[in-house]
Design a protein around this motif. Structure first.
Motif, short mmCIF file in Angstrom:
data_model
loop_
_atom_site.label_atom_id
_atom_site.label_comp_id
_atom_site.label_asym_id
_atom_site.label_seq_id
_atom_site.Cartn_x
_atom_site.Cartn_y
_atom_site.Cartn_z
N UNK A 155 44.86 40.62 42.65
CA UNK A 155 44.35 40.62 41.27
C UNK A 155 43.92 42.02 40.87
N UNK A 156 43.32 42.75 41.79
CA UNK A 156 42.90 44.12 41.49
C UNK A 156 44.10 45.02 41.23
N UNK A 157 45.16 44.82 42.01
CA UNK A 157 46.35 45.67 41.85
C UNK A 157 47.02 45.46 40.50
N UNK A 158 46.75 44.30 39.86
CA UNK A 158 47.33 44.01 38.55
C UNK A 158 46.54 44.63 37.41
N UNK A 167 38.48 45.99 26.96
CA UNK A 167 37.68 44.77 27.04
C UNK A 167 38.54 43.49 27.07
N UNK A 168 39.85 43.64 26.87
CA UNK A 168 40.73 42.48 26.98
C UNK A 168 40.79 41.98 28.42
N UNK A 169 40.36 42.82 29.37
CA UNK A 169 40.34 42.44 30.78
C UNK A 169 38.95 41.96 31.21
N UNK A 170 38.10 41.72 30.23
CA UNK A 170 36.72 41.35 30.57
C UNK A 170 36.66 40.07 31.41
N UNK A 171 37.43 39.06 31.02
CA UNK A 171 37.41 37.79 31.76
C UNK A 171 37.89 37.99 33.20
N UNK A 172 38.91 38.83 33.38
CA UNK A 172 39.44 39.08 34.72
C UNK A 172 38.38 39.74 35.59
N UNK A 173 37.72 40.76 35.03
CA UNK A 173 36.67 41.46 35.77
C UNK A 173 35.51 40.51 36.09
N UNK A 174 35.15 39.68 35.11
CA UNK A 174 34.06 38.73 35.34
C UNK A 174 34.41 37.74 36.44
N UNK A 175 35.64 37.25 36.42
CA UNK A 175 36.07 36.30 37.45
C UNK A 175 36.07 36.93 38.83
N UNK A 176 36.58 38.17 38.92
CA UNK A 176 36.60 38.87 40.20
C UNK A 176 35.18 39.17 40.68
N UNK A 177 34.30 39.47 39.74
CA UNK A 177 32.89 39.72 40.09
C UNK A 177 32.28 38.47 40.71
N UNK A 200 33.74 48.22 42.12
CA UNK A 200 32.46 48.56 41.51
C UNK A 200 32.64 49.50 40.33
N UNK A 201 33.60 50.41 40.44
CA UNK A 201 33.89 51.33 39.34
C UNK A 201 34.46 50.58 38.15
N UNK A 202 35.32 49.60 38.41
CA UNK A 202 35.88 48.79 37.33
C UNK A 202 34.78 47.98 36.64
N UNK A 203 33.88 47.43 37.43
CA UNK A 203 32.81 46.62 36.86
C UNK A 203 31.89 47.49 35.99
#
Length: 229
Positions: A155-158, A167-177, A200-203
């Protein structure tokens, strides 16, 4: 094991006559019993009728064929025994993409085994893998942690680069968090420290983008209220 006489560079040669059509039956120098028999028949076909091959030599080659067949059957039996012992166990196997030759490790529970052309195959879910591609026999806890870490890294590689993150990737980051926060110490041990630091940098970057977006939205609302007043 005896060797087949009159073979030079993969071709059967008898008094200068080469049986080149038999060459294609051998792959990488490894002959199965069908290829061996084909080579023997071709040698007989191209022998010099004035100087035929000695019968003793043919008997020797037939004995070699019989020995090869027995060895083939023994290997097949050994493969089936090895594969059968893995039914119900959790394993990891090497999965090679036939087009790109890219190799990755996948795993799962061995449901049952099958035999095709004397070769044992492990059936995991809807896929089957040759017993030759077996990597490790593991327990369920290990496999679950391994698969969880692989899914996280996939998922991170995507994700786009930090510079292109929106911010369109907010849900993805939240899910991975959420996934990372719920991981046990054991499960996190399957992730490299670099992966955890990078996420952590992405978050942090996503928090910045959300803050900026919310601030811009608030400013726009203020401007709208001022215009209405």
């Amino acid at each position: 094991m005896s060797s087949v006489a009159n073979i030079v560079n993969g071709d059967i040669v008898n008094n200068g006559v080469a049986a080149s059509e038999a060459k294609n039956t051998a792959k990488s120098g490894d002959l199965d019993k069908e290829a061996f028999l084909q080579l023997l028949v071709t040698q007989m076909k191209y022998q010099d009728p004035l100087e035929p091959t000695d019968n003793t030599e043919y008997v020797s080659q037939l004995a070699t064929f019989s020995e090869l067949e027995q060895m083939t059957n023994l290997v097949a039996s050994s493969d089936l025994t090895r594969a059968s012992q893995l039914v119900g166990q959790y394993v990891t196997v090497k999965d090679v993409n036939e087009n790109t030759l890219e190799e990755k490790i996948v795993g799962g529970k061995v449901d049952y085994v099958t035999v095709e052309n004397g070769k044992g195959y492990l059936n995991i879910g809807e896929n089957k893998y040759s017993i030759d591609n077996l990597d490790s026999v593991v327990d369920e806890k290990y496999l679950n942690a391994y698969n969880l870490a692989n899914e996280f890294m996939s998922s991170m590689s995507a994700l786009p680069t930090l510079a292109n993150l929106t911010t369109s990737y907010r849900d993805v980051i939240d899910n991975l968090s959420g996934v990372l926060d719920d991981m046990t110490t054991y499960e996190k041990s399957f992730l490299s420290q670099a992966t955890i630091v990078d996420f952590g940098k992405y978050r942090d970057r996503m928090d910045e983008l959300v803050h900026i977006e919310e601030a811009e939205a608030a400013a726009a609302d203020d401007d709208s209220e001022a215009e209405e007043a």
